[in-house]
Enzyme design. Structure first.
Site, PDB file in Angstrom:
ATOM      1  CG  ASP A  57      -0.258  -2.951   6.589  1.00 13.79           C
ATOM      2  OD1 ASP A  57      -1.350  -3.348   7.030  1.00 13.79           O
ATOM      3  OD2 ASP A  57      -0.095  -1.830   6.075  1.00 13.79           O
ATOM      4  NE  ARG A  73     -10.208  -2.456  -3.249  1.00 17.10           N
ATOM      5  CZ  ARG A  73      -9.695  -1.944  -2.133  1.00 17.10           C
ATOM      6  NH1 ARG A  73      -8.561  -2.408  -1.661  1.00 17.10           N
ATOM      7  NH2 ARG A  73     -10.318  -1.003  -1.472  1.00 17.10           N
ATOM      8  CG  PHE A 105      -1.982   1.020   1.176  1.00 19.17           C
ATOM      9  CD1 PHE A 105      -3.111   0.812   0.391  1.00 19.17           C
ATOM     10  CD2 PHE A 105      -1.874   2.203   1.868  1.00 19.17           C
ATOM     11  CE1 PHE A 105      -4.113   1.771   0.321  1.00 19.17           C
ATOM     12  CE2 PHE A 105      -2.863   3.170   1.805  1.00 19.17           C
ATOM     13  CZ  PHE A 105      -3.987   2.954   1.021  1.00 19.17           C
ATOM     14  CE1 TYR A 113      -9.306   1.872   7.016  1.00 20.70           C
ATOM     15  CE2 TYR A 113      -8.559   2.961   9.005  1.00 20.70           C
ATOM     16  CZ  TYR A 113      -8.332   2.579   7.689  1.00 20.70           C
ATOM     17  OH  TYR A 113      -7.150   2.885   7.092  1.00 20.70           O
ATOM     18  CE  LYS A 114      -7.945  -1.328   4.872  1.00 23.57           C
ATOM     19  NZ  LYS A 114      -8.456  -0.383   3.887  1.00 23.57           N
TER      20      LYS A 114
HETATM   21  C1  LIG Z   1      -2.329  -1.978   3.623  1.00 25.73           C
HETATM   22  C2  LIG Z   1      -2.616  -0.610   4.135  1.00 25.73           C
HETATM   23  N1  LIG Z   1      -1.662   0.039   4.825  1.00 25.73           N
HETATM   24  C3  LIG Z   1      -1.863   1.291   5.297  1.00 25.73           C
HETATM   25  C4  LIG Z   1      -3.046   1.955   5.079  1.00 25.73           C
HETATM   26  C5  LIG Z   1      -3.216   3.357   5.597  1.00 25.73           C
HETATM   27  O1  LIG Z   1      -4.046   3.370   6.696  1.00 25.73           O
HETATM   28  P1  LIG Z   1      -4.440   4.726   7.459  1.00 25.73           P
HETATM   29  O2  LIG Z   1      -5.165   5.591   6.472  1.00 25.73           O
HETATM   30  O3  LIG Z   1      -5.337   4.291   8.574  1.00 25.73           O
HETATM   31  O4  LIG Z   1      -3.206   5.380   7.946  1.00 25.73           O
HETATM   32  C6  LIG Z   1      -4.087   1.306   4.380  1.00 25.73           C
HETATM   33  C7  LIG Z   1      -5.374   1.977   4.147  1.00 25.73           C
HETATM   34  O5  LIG Z   1      -6.283   1.477   3.556  1.00 25.73           O
HETATM   35  C8  LIG Z   1      -3.849  -0.002   3.878  1.00 25.73           C
HETATM   36  O6  LIG Z   1      -4.779  -0.652   3.185  1.00 25.73           O
END
Ligand SMILES: Cc1ncc(COP(=O)(O)O)c(C=O)c1O
Length: 398
Positions: free
Chosen positions: A185, A357, A114, A210-211
């Site tokens: 992660d 998705r 990400f 939140y997912k």
């Molecule tokens: C794999 C991954 N890492 C990091 C993040 C970033 O998260 P945040 O916006 O809560 O900092 C996300 C957000 O969807 C994500 O999917």
């Protein structure tokens, strides 16, 4: 007792006429959250005022909820804490891990990670200077790229676009063999797969709530530190809530005991209360049952779409063992197709450049919903119903 998914479904408030296949982005509202939030606001904040930190147990919420999440991610109790956003937790884990491996300067990650994780690593390298470097390779090349120059392997277990799942135990073992640490992660794994951070050997794990954990928009993130590092890890984000005695107001930092030291500032009590209530849904859920049901739903969706929509190309691994709980299909007009789906009540999302998705969350999605979604997608593709200017205009959040 096998998990009763009809009972978990009954604990969600989903709007009429909606097939929600986007719980991998934002989980829906569990029924008991509104009542719990109202109670926290009126009875706790409203009547206890500042005494709520002690009387209502607000101060302990980050670790108490951490234990509930520990069960879901296969972690040892007492080694998970909530707070901040996931991007911050990535930074925190990375800064600590680099400090634990001071003779090496390379963070190894992959191009499927990400972007925020990569951005945080870039920013940290810039701050540290001194030759620190983020190295990214294609996801399938990660195993071969783990060598003795690597300080920290930083990966997202399940790819946010394709759903491809890395082999956490194998890659972590390889990292350890060459003297590197591993950060995972779990944004797309926690509550979605049978993730086992302790068994997988992770040094650090981070994730959002939140997912698949349904804490609501902007809900706090979590961090796990393996017990073997709990008393030696040094938090770079050394805020007062991670101090051994926050209310001693000492002028210099002393880390709190174990996972407490990964706290930073004042915890977001309203969001934590929402998350605590949302986690009640998980009480009767066996993670192995969840994984089995998730695979069943994903397989049914792939078979249905491939049979009825030959113009869409599967963008996820075909082997369910190499997939999380989401399925991606690719099409050059993916954005417009997703808008047409949303207009008909099937909510998934779109990721550039061409990925549709769909997330499958057994807590509230069953085979009936999967089949109905396939039928609507097939109708849209057969009639080119997506091909209108209205569906091609891009909104800010896709
Ligand atoms: C794999 C991954 N890492 C990091 C993040 C970033 O998260 P945040 O916006 O809560 O900092 C996300 C957000 O969807 C994500 O999917």
């Amino acid at each position: 007792m096998p998990t009763d998914f009809a009972a978990t479904r009954a604990q969600f408030d989903l709007p009429e006429g909606i097939l929600y296949l986007d719980g991998n982005s934002l989980g829906p509202l569990p029924r008991n959250v509104a009542e719990r939030l109202a109670r926290t606001v009126t009875q706790e904040w409203g009547t206890m005022l500042i005494t709520g930190w002690n009387k209502a147990g607000w101060m302990d919420l980050p670790t108490r909820i951490g234990d509930r999440i520990a069960r879901i991610i296969g972690a040892e109790a007492g080694h998970v804490v909530l707070g901040d956003t996931l991007s911050i937790k990535v930074y925190q884990a990375l800064a600590s891990a680099l400090e634990m491996n001071p003779r090496r300067k390379v963070i190894l990650s992959d191009t499927g990670n990400f972007p925020s994780d990569l951005y945080m690593a870039e920013g940290l390298c810039r701050t540290l200077g001194d030759g620190y470097e983020l190295r990214t390779v294609a996801p399938e090349e990660v195993a071969d790229a783990i060598d003795d120059s690597v300080a920290v392997l930083m990966l997202t277990e399940v790819d946010y676009r394709t759903g491809r799942r890395h082999d956490m135990p194998a890659l972590t073992a390889k990292a350890h063999d060459v003297g590197a640490l591993a950060i995972w992660d779990l944004a797309h794994s926690a509550g979605a797969t049978d993730v086992k951070v302790a068994e997988g050997g992770a040094d650090f794990a981070v994730g959002c709530t939140y997912k698949y954990l349904n804490s609501g928009p902007g809900g706090p993130a979590f961090i796990y530190v393996a017990p073997r590092h709990a008393e030696t890890v040094r938090p770079a984000l050394s805020g007062w809530m991670g101090h051994e005695a926050p209310f001693a107001f000492d002028l210099s930092y002393r880390p709190g005991s174990g996972i407490e030291r990964m706290r930073v500032g004042t915890p977001p009590i309203l969001q934590l209360a929402a998350l605590d209530a949302a986690l009640d849904v998980w009480e009767g859920v066996e993670i192995a049952d969840l994984r089995a049901r998730s695979i069943e739903l994903c397989e049914a969706f792939i078979a249905g779409v491939e049979a009825r929509c030959p113009m869409l190309t599967l963008g996820s691994p075909r082997d369910p063992r190499q997939r999380g709980s989401q399925v991606s299909f690719r099409h050059p007009e993916g954005y417009a197709i997703m808008q047409a789906l949303i207009a008909r009540g099937v909510i998934g999302d779109f990721r550039a450049p061409d990925v549709l998705r769909f997330g499958f969350t057994p807590l509230y999605i069953g085979l009936d919903e999967v089949n109905a979604a396939v039928g609507i997608l097939a109708e849209i593709m057969a009639t080119d119903a997506w091909d209108t200017p209205e569906f091609k205009t891009r909104a800010k959040v896709t």
